[in-house]
Every structure is written in structure tokens, then in C-alpha cells.
Scaffold this motif. Structure first.
Motif, mmCIF file in Angstrom:
data_model
loop_
_atom_site.group_PDB
_atom_site.id
_atom_site.type_symbol
_atom_site.label_atom_id
_atom_site.label_comp_id
_atom_site.label_asym_id
_atom_site.label_seq_id
_atom_site.Cartn_x
_atom_site.Cartn_y
_atom_site.Cartn_z
ATOM 1 N N MET A 1 -61.551 17.757 91.062
ATOM 2 C CA MET A 1 -61.080 16.845 90.139
ATOM 3 C C MET A 1 -59.968 17.440 89.164
ATOM 4 O O MET A 1 -59.899 18.545 88.943
ATOM 5 C CB MET A 1 -62.230 16.532 89.116
ATOM 6 N N LYS A 2 -58.906 16.368 89.060
ATOM 7 C CA LYS A 2 -57.952 17.081 87.954
ATOM 8 C C LYS A 2 -58.272 16.674 86.433
ATOM 9 O O LYS A 2 -58.797 15.722 86.398
ATOM 10 C CB LYS A 2 -56.403 16.216 88.371
ATOM 11 N N MET A 3 -58.090 17.666 85.841
ATOM 12 C CA MET A 3 -58.195 17.494 84.235
ATOM 13 C C MET A 3 -56.903 16.712 83.881
ATOM 14 O O MET A 3 -55.890 17.047 84.128
ATOM 15 C CB MET A 3 -58.357 18.897 83.743
ATOM 16 N N PRO A 4 -57.192 16.015 82.838
ATOM 17 C CA PRO A 4 -56.082 15.232 82.181
ATOM 18 C C PRO A 4 -55.122 16.187 81.373
ATOM 19 O O PRO A 4 -55.746 17.116 81.024
ATOM 20 C CB PRO A 4 -56.492 14.170 81.239
ATOM 21 N N ARG A 5 -54.033 16.186 81.423
ATOM 22 C CA ARG A 5 -53.043 16.949 80.774
ATOM 23 C C ARG A 5 -53.238 16.752 79.185
ATOM 24 O O ARG A 5 -53.314 15.629 78.868
ATOM 25 C CB ARG A 5 -51.587 16.720 81.304
ATOM 26 N N THR A 6 -53.217 17.954 78.610
ATOM 27 C CA THR A 6 -53.125 17.661 77.473
ATOM 28 C C THR A 6 -51.587 17.713 76.942
ATOM 29 O O THR A 6 -50.699 18.101 77.308
ATOM 30 C CB THR A 6 -53.702 19.060 76.375
ATOM 31 N N LYS A 7 -51.587 16.924 75.806
ATOM 32 C CA LYS A 7 -50.287 16.692 75.105
ATOM 33 C C LYS A 7 -50.035 17.794 74.224
ATOM 34 O O LYS A 7 -50.793 18.376 73.459
ATOM 35 C CB LYS A 7 -50.100 15.400 74.567
ATOM 36 N N ASN A 8 -48.666 18.262 74.188
ATOM 37 C CA ASN A 8 -47.995 19.403 73.357
ATOM 38 C C ASN A 8 -47.415 18.499 72.208
ATOM 39 O O ASN A 8 -47.324 17.352 72.011
ATOM 40 C CB ASN A 8 -47.013 20.287 74.088
ATOM 41 N N ILE A 9 -47.177 19.408 71.343
ATOM 42 C CA ILE A 9 -46.884 18.839 69.830
ATOM 43 C C ILE A 9 -45.426 17.821 70.035
ATOM 44 O O ILE A 9 -45.348 16.957 69.491
ATOM 45 C CB ILE A 9 -46.564 19.975 68.878
ATOM 46 N N LYS A 10 -44.394 18.492 70.888
ATOM 47 C CA LYS A 10 -43.222 17.903 71.009
ATOM 48 C C LYS A 10 -43.267 16.414 71.673
ATOM 49 O O LYS A 10 -42.942 15.259 71.456
ATOM 50 C CB LYS A 10 -42.276 18.689 71.810
ATOM 51 N N THR A 11 -44.448 16.132 72.803
ATOM 52 C CA THR A 11 -44.800 15.151 73.394
ATOM 53 C C THR A 11 -45.438 14.165 72.245
ATOM 54 O O THR A 11 -45.166 12.746 72.205
ATOM 55 C CB THR A 11 -45.732 15.508 74.347
ATOM 56 N N ILE A 12 -46.315 14.588 71.437
ATOM 57 C CA ILE A 12 -46.894 13.757 70.491
ATOM 58 C C ILE A 12 -45.788 13.159 69.305
ATOM 59 O O ILE A 12 -45.897 12.261 69.109
ATOM 60 C CB ILE A 12 -48.174 14.469 69.800
ATOM 61 N N GLU A 13 -45.189 14.189 68.808
ATOM 62 C CA GLU A 13 -44.044 13.654 68.039
ATOM 63 C C GLU A 13 -43.029 12.710 68.498
ATOM 64 O O GLU A 13 -42.640 11.685 67.927
ATOM 65 C CB GLU A 13 -43.172 14.965 67.420
ATOM 66 N N ALA A 14 -42.623 12.868 69.882
ATOM 67 C CA ALA A 14 -41.845 11.997 70.645
ATOM 68 C C ALA A 14 -42.520 10.323 70.552
ATOM 69 O O ALA A 14 -41.941 9.451 70.461
ATOM 70 C CB ALA A 14 -41.298 12.500 71.855
ATOM 71 N N GLU A 15 -43.899 10.703 70.792
ATOM 72 C CA GLU A 15 -44.637 9.478 70.986
ATOM 73 C C GLU A 15 -44.768 8.439 69.539
ATOM 74 O O GLU A 15 -44.538 7.640 69.456
ATOM 75 C CB GLU A 15 -45.949 9.664 71.547
ATOM 76 N N ILE A 16 -44.958 9.513 68.532
ATOM 77 C CA ILE A 16 -44.853 8.848 67.127
ATOM 78 C C ILE A 16 -43.536 8.410 66.805
ATOM 79 O O ILE A 16 -43.556 7.213 66.305
ATOM 80 C CB ILE A 16 -45.121 10.170 66.077
ATOM 81 N N SER A 17 -42.651 9.055 67.068
ATOM 82 C CA SER A 17 -41.080 8.431 66.671
ATOM 83 C C SER A 17 -40.980 7.184 67.547
ATOM 84 O O SER A 17 -40.323 6.147 67.004
ATOM 85 C CB SER A 17 -40.138 9.582 67.268
ATOM 86 N N GLN A 18 -41.365 7.144 68.816
ATOM 87 C CA GLN A 18 -41.302 5.789 69.691
ATOM 88 C C GLN A 18 -41.875 4.805 68.884
ATOM 89 O O GLN A 18 -41.553 4.014 68.861
ATOM 90 C CB GLN A 18 -41.346 6.024 71.150
ATOM 91 N N THR A 19 -43.276 5.123 68.670
ATOM 92 C CA THR A 19 -44.029 4.109 68.138
ATOM 93 C C THR A 19 -43.621 3.514 66.643
ATOM 94 O O THR A 19 -43.751 2.341 66.297
ATOM 95 C CB THR A 19 -45.686 4.650 67.968
#
Length: 75
Positions: free
Chosen positions: A2-20
Motif C-alpha cells: 500500500m502506498k502511503m499518502p504524501r505529506t504536504k510540506n510547508i511550501k505546498t501548504i502555503e501555496a494552497e493557502i494563497s490559492q484559497t
């Protein structure tokens, strides 16, 4: 395996926050525009109703006192 879901790094989270945040800003602008349009339509409706009422009063054979007494008795 089974593949484990990738954990998001801070940059990815910040980009998602900015987009939202940007999506929310655009939605708020659309909401504000729709609200302004609705307010303008209510004002236009009120104005048209007042014009209708004035025309009806103008055509009426009743006196101002009779009209006011009628309106006050039905309020």
C-alpha cells in the motif's frame, strides 16, 4: 504494498493557502457585486411603486384627507 499518502510540506501548504485566499477574495467580490445589484433593483422597484401610487392618487377623485384616512385605517 500500500502506498502511503504524501505529506504536504510547508511550501505546498502555503501555496494552497494563497490559492484559497485568492478564491475567497474573488467570491467576495462577486458576492458584493450581486448585493449591490440587488440593492439597486430594490431601489428601482420602490421608485416604480411610488410612481404608480402617485399616478393612482392623481387619477383619484378622493381628497388627500380621504386617501390618508383610508391608508391609516388599513395600516
Amino acid at each position: 504494498m500500500m502506498k502511503m499518502p504524501r505529506t504536504k510540506n510547508i511550501k505546498t501548504i502555503e501555496a494552497e493557502i494563497s490559492q484559497t485566499e485568492e478564491q475567497l477574495r474573488r467570491l467576495k467580490e462577486r458576492c458584493d457585486k450581486a448585493s449591490q445589484k440587488l440593492d439597486a433593483l430594490y431601489e428601482l422597484k420602490k421608485h416604480r411603486e411610488q410612481e404608480e401610487l402617485l399616478k393612482a392618487i392623481d387619477k383619484s377623485t378622493r381628497t388627500k384627507a380621504e386617501i390618508l384616512a383610508f391608508l391609516e385605517s388599513h395600516a
